[in-house]
Design an enzyme around this catalytic site. Sequence first.
Site, PDB file in Angstrom:
ATOM      1  N   SER A   1      -0.840   7.131 -10.873  1.00 18.34           N
ATOM      2  CA  SER A   1      -0.318   5.942 -11.358  1.00 18.34           C
ATOM      3  C   SER A   1      -1.378   5.000 -11.935  1.00 18.34           C
ATOM      4  CB  SER A   1       0.650   5.432 -10.335  1.00 18.34           C
ATOM      5  OG  SER A   1      -0.029   4.969  -9.127  1.00 18.34           O
ATOM      6  N   HIS A   2      -2.388   5.223 -11.148  1.00 20.25           N
ATOM      7  CA  HIS A   2      -3.596   4.119 -11.650  1.00 20.25           C
ATOM      8  C   HIS A   2      -4.852   5.154 -12.174  1.00 20.25           C
ATOM      9  CE1 HIS A   2      -1.131   1.411  -9.591  1.00 20.25           C
ATOM     10  NE2 HIS A   2      -2.030   0.503 -10.195  1.00 20.25           N
TER      11      HIS A   2
ATOM     12  N   HIS B   1      -6.121  -7.632 -14.685  1.00 21.08           N
ATOM     13  CA  HIS B   1      -6.138  -6.713 -13.511  1.00 21.08           C
ATOM     14  C   HIS B   1      -5.254  -5.500 -13.604  1.00 21.08           C
ATOM     15  CE1 HIS B   1      -7.075  -4.974  -9.650  1.00 21.08           C
ATOM     16  NE2 HIS B   1      -7.886  -5.951  -9.459  1.00 21.08           N
TER      17      HIS B   1
ATOM     18  N   SER C   1      -5.613  -2.424 -12.143  1.00 24.58           N
ATOM     19  CA  SER C   1      -6.327  -1.341 -11.181  1.00 24.58           C
ATOM     20  C   SER C   1      -5.607  -1.363  -9.995  1.00 24.58           C
ATOM     21  CB  SER C   1      -7.765  -1.563 -11.069  1.00 24.58           C
ATOM     22  OG  SER C   1      -8.336  -2.048 -12.263  1.00 24.58           O
ATOM     23  N   ALA C   2      -5.830  -0.297  -9.229  1.00 30.38           N
ATOM     24  CA  ALA C   2      -5.513   0.007  -7.846  1.00 30.38           C
ATOM     25  C   ALA C   2      -6.657  -0.919  -7.138  1.00 30.38           C
ATOM     26  CB  ALA C   2      -5.672   1.325  -7.416  1.00 30.38           C
TER      27      ALA C   2
ATOM     28  N   ALA D   1       1.617  -2.540  -2.855  1.00 28.57           N
ATOM     29  CA  ALA D   1       2.519  -3.844  -3.679  1.00 28.57           C
ATOM     30  C   ALA D   1       3.358  -4.325  -2.560  1.00 28.57           C
ATOM     31  CB  ALA D   1       3.194  -2.954  -4.741  1.00 28.57           C
TER      32      ALA D   1
ATOM     33  N   GLU E   1       7.664   3.224 -11.391  1.00 30.09           N
ATOM     34  CA  GLU E   1       8.720   3.914 -10.829  1.00 30.09           C
ATOM     35  C   GLU E   1      10.298   3.652 -11.308  1.00 30.09           C
ATOM     36  OE1 GLU E   1       8.741   4.932  -6.633  1.00 30.09           O
ATOM     37  OE2 GLU E   1       6.487   4.951  -6.794  1.00 30.09           O
TER      38      GLU E   1
ATOM     39  N   LYS F   1      10.424 -11.255   4.845  1.00 26.77           N
ATOM     40  CA  LYS F   1       8.921 -11.350   5.343  1.00 26.77           C
ATOM     41  C   LYS F   1       8.251 -10.842   4.287  1.00 26.77           C
ATOM     42  CE  LYS F   1      10.528 -10.621  10.062  1.00 26.77           C
ATOM     43  NZ  LYS F   1      10.342  -9.600  11.364  1.00 26.77           N
TER      44      LYS F   1
ATOM     45  N   PRO G   1      -4.298   5.321   7.101  1.00 25.21           N
ATOM     46  CA  PRO G   1      -4.024   4.744   5.731  1.00 25.21           C
ATOM     47  C   PRO G   1      -5.225   5.484   4.893  1.00 25.21           C
ATOM     48  CG  PRO G   1      -4.115   2.861   6.951  1.00 25.21           C
ATOM     49  CD  PRO G   1      -4.219   3.935   7.788  1.00 25.21           C
TER      50      PRO G   1
ATOM     51  N   ARG H   1      -5.484  10.192   0.539  1.00 30.93           N
ATOM     52  CA  ARG H   1      -6.452  10.456  -0.686  1.00 30.93           C
ATOM     53  C   ARG H   1      -7.736  11.156  -0.266  1.00 30.93           C
ATOM     54  NH1 ARG H   1      -9.136   6.491  -1.377  1.00 30.93           N
ATOM     55  NH2 ARG H   1      -8.680   4.954   0.095  1.00 30.93           N
TER      56      ARG H   1
HETATM   57  P1  NDP Z   1       2.313   3.091  -1.698  1.00 29.57           P
HETATM   58  O1  NDP Z   1       3.469   2.877  -1.265  1.00 29.57           O
HETATM   59  O2  NDP Z   1       2.278   4.499  -2.485  1.00 29.57           O
HETATM   60  O3  NDP Z   1       1.108   3.246  -0.515  1.00 29.57           O
HETATM   61  C1  NDP Z   1       0.848   2.214   0.255  1.00 29.57           C
HETATM   62  C2  NDP Z   1      -0.008   2.315   1.075  1.00 29.57           C
HETATM   63  O4  NDP Z   1       0.413   3.018   2.447  1.00 29.57           O
HETATM   64  C3  NDP Z   1      -1.407   3.392   0.756  1.00 29.57           C
HETATM   65  O5  NDP Z   1      -2.461   2.683   1.249  1.00 29.57           O
HETATM   66  C4  NDP Z   1      -0.959   4.658   1.710  1.00 29.57           C
HETATM   67  O6  NDP Z   1      -2.109   5.272   2.034  1.00 29.57           O
HETATM   68  C5  NDP Z   1      -0.398   4.082   2.984  1.00 29.57           C
HETATM   69  N1  NDP Z   1       0.475   5.186   3.468  1.00 29.57           N
HETATM   70  C6  NDP Z   1       1.704   5.495   2.997  1.00 29.57           C
HETATM   71  N2  NDP Z   1       2.317   6.411   4.132  1.00 29.57           N
HETATM   72  C7  NDP Z   1       1.451   6.263   5.125  1.00 29.57           C
HETATM   73  C8  NDP Z   1       1.473   6.774   6.430  1.00 29.57           C
HETATM   74  N3  NDP Z   1       2.411   7.595   6.703  1.00 29.57           N
HETATM   75  N4  NDP Z   1       0.540   6.488   7.261  1.00 29.57           N
HETATM   76  C9  NDP Z   1      -0.319   5.623   7.098  1.00 29.57           C
HETATM   77  N5  NDP Z   1      -0.468   4.957   5.670  1.00 29.57           N
HETATM   78  C10 NDP Z   1       0.337   5.339   4.926  1.00 29.57           C
HETATM   79  O7  NDP Z   1       1.597   2.042  -2.597  1.00 29.57           O
HETATM   80  P2  NDP Z   1       2.479   1.061  -3.532  1.00 29.57           P
HETATM   81  O8  NDP Z   1       3.268   1.916  -4.538  1.00 29.57           O
HETATM   82  O9  NDP Z   1       2.785  -0.233  -2.760  1.00 29.57           O
HETATM   83  O10 NDP Z   1       0.955   0.648  -4.594  1.00 29.57           O
HETATM   84  C11 NDP Z   1       0.495   1.414  -5.217  1.00 29.57           C
HETATM   85  C12 NDP Z   1      -0.880   1.107  -6.089  1.00 29.57           C
HETATM   86  O11 NDP Z   1      -0.522   0.066  -6.982  1.00 29.57           O
HETATM   87  C13 NDP Z   1      -1.718   0.004  -5.189  1.00 29.57           C
HETATM   88  O12 NDP Z   1      -3.091   0.980  -5.244  1.00 29.57           O
HETATM   89  C14 NDP Z   1      -1.802  -1.159  -5.712  1.00 29.57           C
HETATM   90  O13 NDP Z   1      -3.155  -1.767  -5.626  1.00 29.57           O
HETATM   91  C15 NDP Z   1      -1.402  -1.121  -7.297  1.00 29.57           C
HETATM   92  N6  NDP Z   1      -0.837  -2.119  -7.809  1.00 29.57           N
HETATM   93  C16 NDP Z   1      -1.593  -2.846  -8.554  1.00 29.57           C
HETATM   94  C17 NDP Z   1      -1.180  -4.030  -9.257  1.00 29.57           C
HETATM   95  C18 NDP Z   1      -1.948  -5.032  -9.968  1.00 29.57           C
HETATM   96  O14 NDP Z   1      -1.581  -5.839 -10.564  1.00 29.57           O
HETATM   97  N7  NDP Z   1      -3.235  -4.455 -10.477  1.00 29.57           N
HETATM   98  C19 NDP Z   1      -0.007  -4.370  -8.959  1.00 29.57           C
HETATM   99  C20 NDP Z   1       0.901  -3.606  -7.971  1.00 29.57           C
HETATM  100  C21 NDP Z   1       0.463  -2.357  -7.225  1.00 29.57           C
HETATM  101  P3  NDP Z   1      -2.567   6.693   1.274  1.00 29.57           P
HETATM  102  O15 NDP Z   1      -3.372   6.191   0.011  1.00 29.57           O
HETATM  103  O16 NDP Z   1      -3.531   7.383   2.228  1.00 29.57           O
HETATM  104  O17 NDP Z   1      -1.317   7.525   0.949  1.00 29.57           O
END
Ligand code: NDP
Length: 338
Positions: A47-48, A120, A122-123, A180, A188, A230, A305, A309
């Site tokens: 996605s990024h 911005h 990016s991730a 996020a 999505e 929250k 976490p 990756r």
């Molecule tokens: P996800 O819901 O995919 O993941 C959130 C975090 O949870 C990740 O760090 C993931 O680690 C971790 N995680 C998931 N499952 C587990 C687990 N079982 N145990 C431990 N950790 C876990 O992310 P989002 O969809 O909320 O966000 C995706 C991306 O979008 C982010 O990178 C964010 O920076 C980006 N974003 C950027 C915006 C911008 O304005 N630039 C705006 C909104 C979002 P892991 O990577 O290891 O799976």
Amino acid sequence: MNARSRLSLDDVHDLSMRALMASGADEENAKAVTHFMWSAERDSCHSHGLFRLPGYCASLRSGKVNGKARPKLSDHAPAAIRVDGDNGFAPIGLETGRMPLVDRARQTGIAAMALTRCYHFSALWVETAAIAEHGVVAIAMTSAKPMVAPAGGTKPLFGTNPLSFAWPRHDQEPAVFDMATAAMARGEIQVAAREGHSVPEGAGIDKDGNATTDPSAILEGAQLAFGGTKGALLSLMVELMAGPLLGEPFSVEQKEIDNTDGGPAIGGEFLIAIDPVKLSGGGDPLAHAEKLFAALLAQEGTRLPGARRYSVRAKNEAYGIVIPSQLIETIEKLTKSA
Ligand code: NDP
């Protein structure tokens, strides 16, 4: 079925550089943005990755983003630095501020950075992980155009407002989360609307404030934060820290000044770096944290976490990644001059 193609990570780098430079970025800016997208593809965060490239190019071609940005660092206090993003994409500003931020944290124990006047897309984990690789704890947050309603409200006020945290580890990749504060990614919900399927309860509300699982109704109404009140309060914190705290616009203000070319609006990013040794009084907090990680991992079904990756990196480096062929065709067109 949609056709898919395999690309090596070198191909990803090359496509991204050519499309960005044909759209008006100079080599330095194109390299910085490409590194963020390439890192996302390497770690299967599609996605990024290249999915964002047409958006980056559109914002260069519309003249909104300065593809020749030269971010400027300025000093405001022993532990506070500002990087003026020069109207460019965030990655080049982040690269400009990274080592000064790390050095400040080492000198003072804790330091903050305001990245201003940037776009911005990016991730955030790419940056927090890069800071933590220097043995420093990192926190980052940024806001975006309004999509999420505040607690109890019905109209979009907050961006999807991501928050990332990275904890350094001895001789290992850092533990990093990046999430996020919206219950569901905007992309999505858009995909669900396009494909005509519903989304889980709690993702959003319709324009009258009623709970709905219809993605099109949510796009007309508002998304919701994760975890109810929250999550909405965390989103409020991100909004304040990445906006007014830095002298930058908050989400609603970003929308008001945007040219609606489809990409994000101008805004800021807030980062904190903490030297764990200074703050703990000289012990080994990283070794101490390993005991916590071991206890966590001793429970079945857990992982740190970032581990997802790291687990796909070697495979992607060896065999490349698979993405929709149509996306490659779109990008190939963008490699022709604007
Ligand atoms: P996800 O819901 O995919 O993941 C959130 C975090 O949870 C990740 O760090 C993931 O680690 C971790 N995680 C998931 N499952 C587990 C687990 N079982 N145990 C431990 N950790 C876990 O992310 P989002 O969809 O909320 O966000 C995706 C991306 O979008 C982010 O990178 C964010 O920076 C980006 N974003 C950027 C915006 C911008 O304005 N630039 C705006 C909104 C979002 P892991 O990577 O290891 O799976």
